[in-house]
Design a protein around this motif. Structure first.
Motif, short mmCIF file in Angstrom:
data_model
loop_
_atom_site.label_atom_id
_atom_site.label_comp_id
_atom_site.label_asym_id
_atom_site.label_seq_id
_atom_site.Cartn_x
_atom_site.Cartn_y
_atom_site.Cartn_z
N MET A 199 0.84 -1.20 0.00
CA MET A 199 0.00 0.00 0.00
C MET A 199 0.88 1.25 0.00
SD MET A 199 -2.98 1.04 2.72
CE MET A 199 -3.93 2.54 2.51
N ALA A 200 0.51 2.23 -0.81
CA ALA A 200 1.30 3.45 -0.92
C ALA A 200 1.28 4.24 0.39
CB ALA A 200 0.76 4.32 -2.05
N LYS A 201 2.45 4.75 0.77
CA LYS A 201 2.59 5.54 1.99
C LYS A 201 2.79 7.00 1.60
CE LYS A 201 5.58 6.21 6.02
NZ LYS A 201 6.82 5.77 6.68
N LEU A 202 1.86 7.87 2.04
CA LEU A 202 1.91 9.29 1.71
C LEU A 202 2.37 10.09 2.91
CD1 LEU A 202 1.26 11.73 -0.13
CD2 LEU A 202 -1.09 11.63 0.74
N VAL A 203 3.34 10.97 2.67
CA VAL A 203 3.85 11.86 3.71
C VAL A 203 3.95 13.26 3.13
CG1 VAL A 203 5.82 12.41 5.20
CG2 VAL A 203 5.14 10.03 4.89
N LEU A 204 3.61 14.27 3.93
CA LEU A 204 3.81 15.66 3.54
C LEU A 204 5.03 16.21 4.26
CD1 LEU A 204 0.17 17.11 3.76
CD2 LEU A 204 1.32 16.13 1.77
N ASP A 205 6.00 16.69 3.50
CA ASP A 205 7.13 17.44 4.06
C ASP A 205 6.75 18.91 4.03
OD1 ASP A 205 8.79 15.38 4.73
OD2 ASP A 205 9.92 15.41 2.87
N PHE A 206 6.50 19.48 5.20
CA PHE A 206 5.93 20.83 5.31
C PHE A 206 6.95 21.77 5.93
CE2 PHE A 206 3.38 24.24 6.84
CZ PHE A 206 2.19 24.24 6.12
N GLU A 207 7.24 22.88 5.26
CA GLU A 207 8.19 23.86 5.77
C GLU A 207 7.48 24.87 6.66
OE1 GLU A 207 11.77 25.95 3.58
OE2 GLU A 207 9.96 27.15 3.31
N LYS A 208 7.94 25.00 7.90
CA LYS A 208 7.36 25.95 8.84
C LYS A 208 7.92 27.35 8.62
CE LYS A 208 8.51 23.60 12.53
NZ LYS A 208 8.58 23.20 13.96
N SER A 209 7.39 28.32 9.35
CA SER A 209 7.77 29.71 9.17
C SER A 209 9.25 29.96 9.43
CB SER A 209 6.94 30.61 10.10
OG SER A 209 5.57 30.52 9.79
N ASP A 210 9.86 29.16 10.33
CA ASP A 210 11.27 29.36 10.66
C ASP A 210 12.21 28.62 9.72
OD1 ASP A 210 10.88 26.75 11.42
OD2 ASP A 210 11.39 27.04 13.54
N GLY A 211 11.64 27.97 8.68
CA GLY A 211 12.46 27.26 7.71
C GLY A 211 12.68 25.80 8.01
N THR A 212 12.37 25.36 9.23
CA THR A 212 12.50 23.94 9.56
C THR A 212 11.31 23.17 8.98
OG1 THR A 212 11.34 24.23 11.68
CG2 THR A 212 13.75 24.47 11.67
N LYS A 213 11.49 21.85 8.88
CA LYS A 213 10.45 21.03 8.27
C LYS A 213 9.79 20.12 9.30
CE LYS A 213 11.89 20.85 3.44
NZ LYS A 213 12.15 19.95 2.28
N MET A 214 8.53 19.86 9.07
CA MET A 214 7.82 18.84 9.84
C MET A 214 7.14 17.89 8.87
SD MET A 214 4.41 20.79 11.24
CE MET A 214 3.19 21.48 10.13
N GLN A 215 6.91 16.67 9.31
CA GLN A 215 6.27 15.67 8.47
C GLN A 215 4.86 15.39 8.98
OE1 GLN A 215 8.70 12.13 8.06
NE2 GLN A 215 9.59 12.94 6.18
N ILE A 216 3.94 15.30 8.04
CA ILE A 216 2.56 14.94 8.34
C ILE A 216 2.26 13.63 7.62
CG2 ILE A 216 0.14 15.63 8.16
CD1 ILE A 216 1.10 18.54 8.14
N THR A 217 1.89 12.61 8.36
CA THR A 217 1.69 11.28 7.78
C THR A 217 0.27 11.11 7.28
OG1 THR A 217 1.05 10.28 9.89
CG2 THR A 217 3.40 10.37 9.39
N ASP A 218 0.05 10.04 6.53
CA ASP A 218 -1.26 9.81 5.94
C ASP A 218 -2.34 9.50 6.98
OD1 ASP A 218 -0.27 7.36 6.62
OD2 ASP A 218 -0.25 6.54 4.59
N ASP A 219 -1.94 9.23 8.23
CA ASP A 219 -2.94 9.03 9.28
C ASP A 219 -3.74 10.31 9.55
OD1 ASP A 219 -2.20 6.40 9.64
OD2 ASP A 219 -0.74 6.87 11.21
N ASP A 220 -3.10 11.45 9.31
CA ASP A 220 -3.74 12.73 9.58
C ASP A 220 -4.22 13.44 8.31
OD1 ASP A 220 -3.21 12.60 12.40
OD2 ASP A 220 -1.13 13.15 11.97
N ILE A 221 -3.86 12.92 7.15
CA ILE A 221 -4.25 13.54 5.88
C ILE A 221 -5.62 13.03 5.47
CG2 ILE A 221 -3.64 13.86 3.46
CD1 ILE A 221 -0.72 13.29 4.29
#
Length: 256
Positions: free
Chosen positions: A1-23
């Motif tokens: 099964m395909a695994k979807l992740v969002l690499d999201f850049e925050k205001s300070d330039g650092t990144k956070m990941q959001i997994t498909d459990d929350d999408i």
């Protein structure tokens, strides 16, 4: 099964990941027309939308603290550890009745709709289409190396010989554009960059897009005449819920 992740850049330039459990839903689309039977030339912007469920109220707190920007955040759609699409958020809003963060997506090409071109500086001199395109892209911040890379795709085109005969050539898009001469190049002041790029593509029957490595590319937009020309197929899905309240402050003024 395909695994979807969002690499999201925050205001300070650092990144956070959001997994498909929350999408809850993702819509990522690259196309120039909704009618696949129509030949279209010009830019193919990547647009879309994302709806994320804020199960633990962490995203709402980040929105209120300014950690998640309302726009211009870099977002990569990663499927099975491969970047499928690279986007920029053009608008974000939070629905606190359903605890959902809604993000509208675009990319660099879509952002060209908001940028006005100052006009072409050589209206009375003959120029090749490659020179005109180079001037436009240079004003967008592209280097000569990047411009050469963007026009490095192979293309099949027909050229006229001095005796009136025609020759079929296989070369680079840059070679092809250098064969097209415009005697009195005028680009109307006030057009957006995307409109200008589209005009150039229409003259040369090209398409342009952002590839998987986030590079600008120009390719032939004509019906396929050779195996050197290849279509672009990018998968997509649809759904975006409406919002009822906006937590993002867009007209904040501190000096009061």
């Amino acid at each position: 099964m395909a695994k979807l992740v969002l690499d999201f850049e925050k205001s300070d330039g650092t990144k956070m990941q959001i997994t498909d459990d929350d999408i809850m839903s993702v819509n990522s689309l690259s196309q120039s027309t909704s009618d696949s039977s129509t030949i279209n030339y010009g830019s193919i912007a990547s647009t879309g939308s994302i709806t994320i469920q804020d199960k633990w109220n962490q995203l709402e707190e980040m929105v209120l603290n300014g950690d998640i920007p309302a726009s211009n955040a870099k977002i990569d759609l990663v499927v099975n550890d491969n970047v499928l699409q690279s986007h920029i958020s053009s608008d974000s809003s939070f629905d606190d009745s359903s605890n959902e963060l809604n993000i509208t997506l675009t990319n660099r090409m879509g952002a060209w709709d908001e940028l006005k071109y100052d006009g072409y500086p050589y209206p009375n001199e003959s120029r090749t289409l490659y020179e005109i395109l180079s001037s436009v892209l240079s004003s967008l911040g592209y280097t000569q190396s990047q411009i050469e890379n963007s026009t490095s795709a192979q293309i099949v085109y027909t050229g006229a010989n001095d005796d009136g005969s025609k020759t079929t050539n296989i070369g680079l898009v840059s070679d092809y554009l250098k064969k097209i001469k415009v005697e009195y190049p005028v680009i109307q002041y006030g057009k957006t960059y995307r409109q200008v790029i589209d005009d150039i593509c229409i003259v040369a029957q090209l398409r342009c897009f952002i590839d998987d490595e986030n590079n600008l590319k120009f390719i032939s937009g004509r019906p396929l005449v050779s195996e050197l020309d290849a279509p672009i197929n990018i998968p997509l899905s649809v759904i975006l819920d409406d919002v009822t309240r906006d937590l993002f402050i867009r007209n904040k003024y501190d000096d009061v």
